[in-house]
Design an enzyme around this catalytic site. Structure first.
Site, PDB file in Angstrom:
ATOM      1  N   ASP A 180      -2.117   7.233   6.278  1.00  0.00           N
ATOM      2  CA  ASP A 180      -2.764   6.410   5.120  1.00  0.00           C
ATOM      3  C   ASP A 180      -3.627   7.184   4.241  1.00  0.00           C
ATOM      4  OD1 ASP A 180      -3.490   4.066   3.877  1.00  0.00           O
ATOM      5  OD2 ASP A 180      -4.681   3.303   5.366  1.00  0.00           O
TER       6      ASP A 180
ATOM      7  N   ASP B 219      -1.984  -2.265  -0.013  1.00  0.00           N
ATOM      8  CA  ASP B 219      -3.160  -3.145   0.175  1.00  0.00           C
ATOM      9  C   ASP B 219      -2.885  -4.458  -0.709  1.00  0.00           C
ATOM     10  OD1 ASP B 219      -4.049  -1.536   1.768  1.00  0.00           O
ATOM     11  OD2 ASP B 219      -5.699  -0.551   0.636  1.00  0.00           O
TER      12      ASP B 219
END
Length: 921
Positions: free
Chosen positions: A517, A593
């Site tokens: 990530d 996100d």
């Protein structure tokens, strides 16, 4: 003080509702974007030096010159395998080397023969395979033909720009006498010719300064897609699948990997990944274009026009000059012009051509295409144990549980919090004993802690990215003060790969996989929440040169580490947020996100379609939305959509309410369970599609026009799609929906509702009633799908379970076919021929199977439990199976005339054996 600053940054990020646009540049705030976008169509100053021409068996080489500046450039035009063409333009004598993003390619593209057909002072014509190109000398222009049809033109509008490296002229001292006559006055240029050079040598954004020691360095060119109204691709953007007009209405589409909290939908802003690949499609042709550049890139799109600029100045196109045309303008901050033309001629040809260039997704391990359960964060080992046990208690299958950053010792990757996770290996083994796996997060920012072995080694070996002054770059992320590993350095990549070895990553096992990530890279206190462009990498490259490749270089290293730890025996699974051309070769990606609202649910389909056709085929979105709290209806609809998308993972933010399925009411839990079970029943079909994707580049998730290329109604559609060639899916993506409008493509096609077997004709739309339990999915007539209908706790436990074949007959009621792929699900032995690849065919009232590929090295105990035949108009008198094992025998069956459904029970033949099932009337 620094920690207070970090806490302030994190608090601000967590409280943002919607993206803070002020954190990210617009085109007007970017000097090179303004300079390129403000160019007006006209005659290009670039011309080809015909007396410098060199023709070899596979390429044309020459020089280009800029008539205004006199700067020379090299030009290479190469013929590639499978009918592709490559054009490279670089400075002839640069004062420093310019970056080329070739590591993103799947090896050096293979060149093939090129034929010079004609040549004169005005240019030349070349042939490559079945295609040709016309190169115009002055001004320089390239016209590409697919067969005899003109499909792409480069620099037709004269927007080519190549800003050469230079040294900055120092201002003369004020007291220095002016040379020449005292009354000489410098001639002023007309205002239209004065170029905006603001930001060419130094640029400021908010409190950040970007030094540019070599001055302006952008490259750009216009490309016209002749005969096309629709273009697609260039992910990642939260926007429509068919790309919108930008020129005159919005900023261009931006490709610059960024950490964008709660991104907005329906705009061209940059997000986490960048693939500068575009597909143009019409009812007669499909073509592609790859702009191989890893620097910040913007792409303008002008609307399709009927009076084509190209067709009005050339007469190559047969028939009318009134052709649709979509004009695009591409420009990058640095690098070279390196363009690949993919001439199709069909959509599947373009997918194959792109696969040749950038590679395909290696066959994922079987577990990875099943359901994943994730949250930021599962608190400790007891929490993991309880979540795992509750899936069993509530009879919900799952395959992977994930741990986010809180599992580490103070955000130090490759470590464990000894209080929360004192026995990680035991925890992993308890999960994997049920056939499940675990994933932990490992990000590129390394905590600056002298007691942390990764940091101390990276520091001593000089493995960090440097700032412009040559010191280790210091940015802020989750751990606080952090160094960022320089994955451009092959030595760093090898070192990073070694850290995944079980002897280095203490507490890990071969059943622990990885999530990369924040690898855009995310830098909380950096410009646009990322790394400074004047940071320095191995080889003296500036970060601006390769920004969009940082993430793929990290995943390349992680993937290598996964392979090494098992000595190349086991397949890898890893997930990356940042991606670029070729990222598919190393694992899966997700859309980032997102937010728990209906807009973000709806946008997942066009986002995933854009990724899929651009080669990023193992892709998904956080089910339920990462931010905020979905209500039960939204969560159920998101699970139902996610179950029919390539990567299926639920994930949520630290500050959201827990949302495991059993925390909701009984009805909601049951609806979520049913959606997950549908995914598991179709895993054999998904796995077969991923095998075929590795072979030919065809994405498992496809736009309708990929299967029905001449059906113009599908060209704007992005609320329904195909899974392979057999299933059409239209997720319910509106609140309180009682119906959805479904379009069924294809002339002479028939479609069947997979739940009630209702029949629908192609080229028609129908209103489909939906309840909360309904997922509108339809099987195409003429196809056969293999399913597994027995539910297990995890996918690996179903390895020897029996199959059910769903045979959906075509409109004539006489034909159907389909394939099934089987291997061990987790090793690379399939590359040694250890697999089964079966073809099933129904014709002349008989269902048969035959081996397509594979060898006798691999066997399965799986057998055929049931056959469902849809669309059969007459009930048979007898159904008979014939096999070498037992000869012939009659089978039990039921027939429903209202739905034309025949259900044949327990043929009890091995799925790979030679057998036939005959209907006798």
């Amino acid at each position: 003080m620094k920690m207070l600053l970090l806490l302030s940054v994190l608090t601000t990020l967590s409280l943002v509702v919607g993206v803070d646009r002020g954190n990210f540049k617009s085109c007007d705030q970017s000097g090179f974007c303004r300079r390129n976008r403000n160019m007006q169509p006209g005659e290009s100053p670039y011309y080809l030096l015909m007396n410098n021409l060199k023709v070899s068996p596979t390429k044309i080489e020459s020089r280009l010159a800029n008539a205004k500046t006199g700067v020379l450039y090299t030009l290479e035009i190469s013929a590639l395998m499978d009918g592709m063409l490559r054009m490279k333009i670089n400075e002839a004598t640069p004062i420093r080397q310019r970056f080329e993003a070739t590591e993103a390619l799947n090896g050096e593209p293979k060149e093939t023969s090129l034929k010079l057909v004609s040549q004169n002072s005005e240019g030349m014509t070349i042939e490559f395979g079945k295609n040709k190109a016309i190169i115009h000398a002055n001004p320089f222009r390239l016209d590409v033909y697919s067969g005899d049809q003109h499909v792409i033109s480069a620099n037709t509008r004269g927007l080519m720009k190549f800003e050469h490296y230079r040294t900055k002229e120092q201002p003369k001292p004020e007291n220095q006498e002016q040379e020449g006559p005292a009354n000489q006055v410098e001639e002023e240029k007309p205002a239209a010719e004065v170029e905006d050079m603001d930001g060419a040598w130094e640029e400021h954004f908010k409190s950040h300064a970007d030094s540019k020691p070599f001055g302006p360095s952008s490259v750009g060119m216009d490309f016209s897609f002749v005969g096309f109204k629709h273009v697609y691709g260039i992910p990642e953007h939260a926007d429509a699948f068919s790309l919108k007009q930008t020129k005159g209405s919005t900023d261009p589409y931006r490709l610059y990997n960024l950490d964008v909290f709660q991104f907005e939908v329906n705009n061209p802003m940059a997000l986490y990944g960048s693939v500068p690949f575009m597909v143009a499609h019409s009812d007669i042709k499909t073509v592609g274009l790859l702009w191989l550049n890893a620097a910040e890139t913007w792409i303008d799109i002008e609307p399709a026009t009927q009076q084509s600029v190209v067709s009005s100045i050339v007469d190559f196109v047969k028939g009318s000059t009134q052709l649709p045309q979509t004009d695009t303008h591409w420009f990058s901050e640095s690098g070279i012009i390196d363009v690949f033309f993919l001439p199709g001629p069909g959509p599947k040809d373009v997918m194959k051509q792109n696969a040749i260039l950038s590679g395909t997704t290696p066959l994922p391990p079987y577990f990875s295409i099943a359901y994943h359960q994730c949250r930021w964060n599962y608190n400790d080992q007891e929490d993991v144990r309880n979540v795992d046990a509750n899936f069993d208690e509530h009879d919900i299958p799952y395959d992977v549980i994930w741990l986010d950053i809180e599992h580490t010792d103070g955000k130090k990757y490759f470590t464990w919090d000894n209080h929360k996770f004192p026995n990680p290996e035991e925890m992993i083994n308890n999960v994997t004993a049920k056939g499940r796996k675990m994933v932990t997060i490992i990000d590129p920012h390394i905590k600056r802690d002298s007691g942390y072995h990764i940091h101390s080694e990276a520091t001593s070996k000089g493995y960090y990215v440097k700032n412009k002054d040559g010191h280790d770059y210091d940015g802020w992320c989750w751990p606080g003060s952090s160094g960022y590993l320089d994955f451009v350095n092959p030595e760093v990549r090898d070192w990073w790969a070694s850290k995944f070895g079980l002897d280095h990553y203490k507490g890990s096992t071969l059943q622990l996989f990885t999530w990369n990530d924040m690898n855009e890279p995310s830098v909380f206190n950096g410009p646009e929440v990322t790394m400074h462009k004047d940071a320095k990498h191995y080889g003296s490259w500036e970060h601006r040169d390769l920004h969009n490749m940082y993430g793929i270089l990290m995943t390349m290293s992680t993937y290598k580490g996964h392979l090494q730890r098992s000595n190349g025996h086991l397949r890898s699974f890893l997930l990356s947020r940042a991606f670029f051309v070729g990222s598919q070769r190393y694992g899966a990606v997700w859309t980032g996100d997102n937010t728990a609202d209906w807009d973000h649910l709806r946008i997942t389909v066009p986002m995933l379609l854009s990724m899929s056709i651009s080669g990023i085929t193992f892709c998904g979105a956080d089910v339920g939305g990462f931010f905020m709290n979905p209500d039960a209806e939204l969560l159920v609809r998101w699970y139902q959509a996610g179950a029919f998308q390539p990567f299926f993972r639920a994930h949520s933010h630290l500050e959201t309410k827990r949302r495991e399925p059993w925390l909701f009411d009984a009805e909601t839990k049951q609806l979520i369970r049913a959606a997950i079970q549908k995914r598991y029943s179709l895993l054999p079909y998904w796995y077969t599609l991923f095998m075929e994707n590795e072979q030919n580049g065809m994405p498992p998730m496809r736009p309708l026009w990929m299967e029905f290329p001449s059906d113009q109604t599908t060209f704007d559609m992005d609320d329904e799609y195909m899974i392979g060639s057999s299933l059409l899916v239209h997720p319910v993506m509106e609140s309180k929906a009682t119906n959805v409008e479904v379009y069924f493509p294809g002339e002479n096609q028939v479609w069947y509702d997979v739940d009630n077997y209702q029949k629908f004709n192609g080229l028609e739309s129908s209103t489909i009633p939906v309840t909360m339990s309904k997922i509108p999915v339809f099987q195409r007539g003429g196809t056969i799908i293999a399913k597994r209908e027995r539910m297990r706790r995890s996918s690996s436990l179903s390895h020897d379970d029996p199959y059910t074949l769903i045979v959906a007959l075509d409109k004539t009621g006489q034909f159907a076919n389909g394939n099934l792929y089987i291997d061990d699900g987790h090793t690379f032995q399939y590359k040694q021929g250890e697999y089964i690849y079966q073809g099933f065919s129904f014709k002349k009232d008989t269902l048969t199977n035959h081996a397509l590929q594979g060898s006798e090295k691999f066997e399965t105990k799986a057998w055929l439990e049931k056959v469902i035949i849809i669309g059969i108009s007459t009930e048979p008198k007898t159904v008979q199976v014939e096999s070498h094992d037992f000869g012939k025998k009659n089978l039990l069956f039921t027939y429903k005339s209202s739905t034309q459904l025949l259900i044949i029970r327990k043929p009890a033949v091995n799925i790979e054996a030679e057998w036939s099932i005959k209907l006798l009337f």
